[in-house]
Design an enzyme around this catalytic site. Sequence first.
Site, PDB file in Angstrom:
ATOM      1  N   LYS A  83      23.458 -10.372  23.970  1.00  0.00           N
ATOM      2  CA  LYS A  83      23.518 -10.901  25.336  1.00  0.00           C
ATOM      3  C   LYS A  83      22.204 -10.610  26.056  1.00  0.00           C
ATOM      4  O   LYS A  83      21.655  -9.508  25.945  1.00  0.00           O
ATOM      5  CB  LYS A  83      24.701 -10.268  26.072  1.00  0.00           C
ATOM      6  CG  LYS A  83      24.995 -10.883  27.431  1.00  0.00           C
ATOM      7  CD  LYS A  83      26.296 -10.345  27.997  1.00  0.00           C
ATOM      8  CE  LYS A  83      26.618 -10.998  29.342  1.00  0.00           C
ATOM      9  NZ  LYS A  83      27.915 -10.536  29.887  1.00  0.00           N
ATOM     10  N   SER A 158      30.356 -14.238  31.832  1.00  0.00           N
ATOM     11  CA  SER A 158      28.907 -14.314  31.742  1.00  0.00           C
ATOM     12  C   SER A 158      28.383 -14.299  30.301  1.00  0.00           C
ATOM     13  O   SER A 158      27.200 -14.538  30.068  1.00  0.00           O
ATOM     14  CB  SER A 158      28.262 -13.157  32.520  1.00  0.00           C
ATOM     15  OG  SER A 158      28.656 -11.897  31.998  1.00  0.00           O
ATOM     16  N   SER A 182      34.048 -11.397  31.655  1.00  0.00           N
ATOM     17  CA  SER A 182      32.889 -11.988  30.996  1.00  0.00           C
ATOM     18  C   SER A 182      32.932 -11.969  29.477  1.00  0.00           C
ATOM     19  O   SER A 182      32.126 -12.636  28.835  1.00  0.00           O
ATOM     20  CB  SER A 182      31.606 -11.300  31.474  1.00  0.00           C
ATOM     21  OG  SER A 182      31.361 -11.616  32.826  1.00  0.00           O
TER      22      SER A 182
END
Length: 472
Positions: A83, A158, A182
């Site tokens: 990420k 996210s 997320s």
Amino acid sequence: MTADDELCTRPATELAALVRDRQVSARELLDAHLARIERLDPQVNAIVTLDAEGARAAADAADAAQAAGEPLGPLHGLPVAHKDTHATGGMRTTWGSPLHRDTVPARDELVVARLKAAGAIRIGKTNVPEFAAGSHTFNPVFGATHNPYRHGLSAGGSSGGAAAALAAGFVPLAEGSDMGGSLRNPAGFCNVVGLRPTPGRVPTWPAPMGWSTLSVQGPMGRTVGDVALQLSALAGPDPRVPIALDGDPAAFLAPLPERLDGLRVAWAPDLGGRVAVDPAITAVLTAALPVFEDLGAHVTEDCPDLSGADDVFGTLRAWLFDASFSDLVRRHPDQVKESIHWNAAMGAALTGADLARAEQQHTTLHERVVEFFTRYDVLLAPTTQVLPFPVEVEYPTEIGGVPQENYLEWMRSCTLLSPTGCPALSVPGGFTPDGLPVGLQVVAAPRMDRRVLEVGHAFEQATRFGGRRPAL
């Protein structure tokens, strides 16, 4: 589908076995994924930084180590993407912000280092919303990530780039983080699996507020078994992390059951009347519920008392945003998106009494949830309240005629559960008649991470919803 494409959509557990048994080399596996990324990622925009040469060198080193008879980690030779809010030493990490467009950290943070130590091959970074704020993945540096199941729709967030990369077959493993959904929301949108572990199960370091339990890091995969495999590498104590949990991470490698005989299941289609849910989602999940009875479980409609959860989540999140972003907003007001301005300002306005009230509510919420799980083994609920929406929309402003007042409101199916401290797994729950994925959220008592994996796996094996890949 070519042989390489077929390889790129197989479970990570199978790929790990193929590499270990020398039926495919780490370099061959990597090259298949790199070719797929080159061909298909321009239309998905999931991988925003790619280091093909560095990955090839790492894969070659992995093959050489195996040939020399060196010990192999559980993720040996498996490509992984990180990420873009997680620091990768020597590789650009932007946090989705123009302020960090060219930032290259000096070292890996713990979640990255643990995957590397387990033998995974770093290929690059996955797209995120700006500073991971919001459950829709777009930012001014790289633009929006598209849902592999339908171009033009959101991949969630996210960890949206991670979920899209998994669904599209760009990597067999990815990781993310979850404060308000997320890891769960993008898994639901992209028909993959995302686990929000019990806080401390996957230690986060470095962290400016090491005692906070609101945000966690965790694994994502195409199957529950893949998530369990990755969790075995990510879990385990670290003396620098004050909330890190003890326990042998290898326990997550034990075989997962395919029956749920005697399991006590609570079904909460709208979390006890607290959230608005698109009827299309409710219809898909209600149709899937009999699978649990077929597997031997007993299903009852019920929900823990989540009163106060909104205030706990909203207050503690705002406090964290004030600590993390208020100074940044003051110094660069035109380079930080409005939702971060809003959330940081909310935190700056908090008083000591506000925080004390939130912590008291947090305590009683935990006690009520623990009592609930003396009567049930798991709670089932929708992962998301809406279906994937157009990438041009910042966030849904209404659900079934119910206004959503801010960029967090539409994800309360996840945010209400975050402060409980419970592990929560999003597993593929089916598809709408026009082919959009729907996620099912499986929640268990704090520290019962293994249980959500067991339940999710049995449901996955019975339904095979996760095996339906996008037609890219």
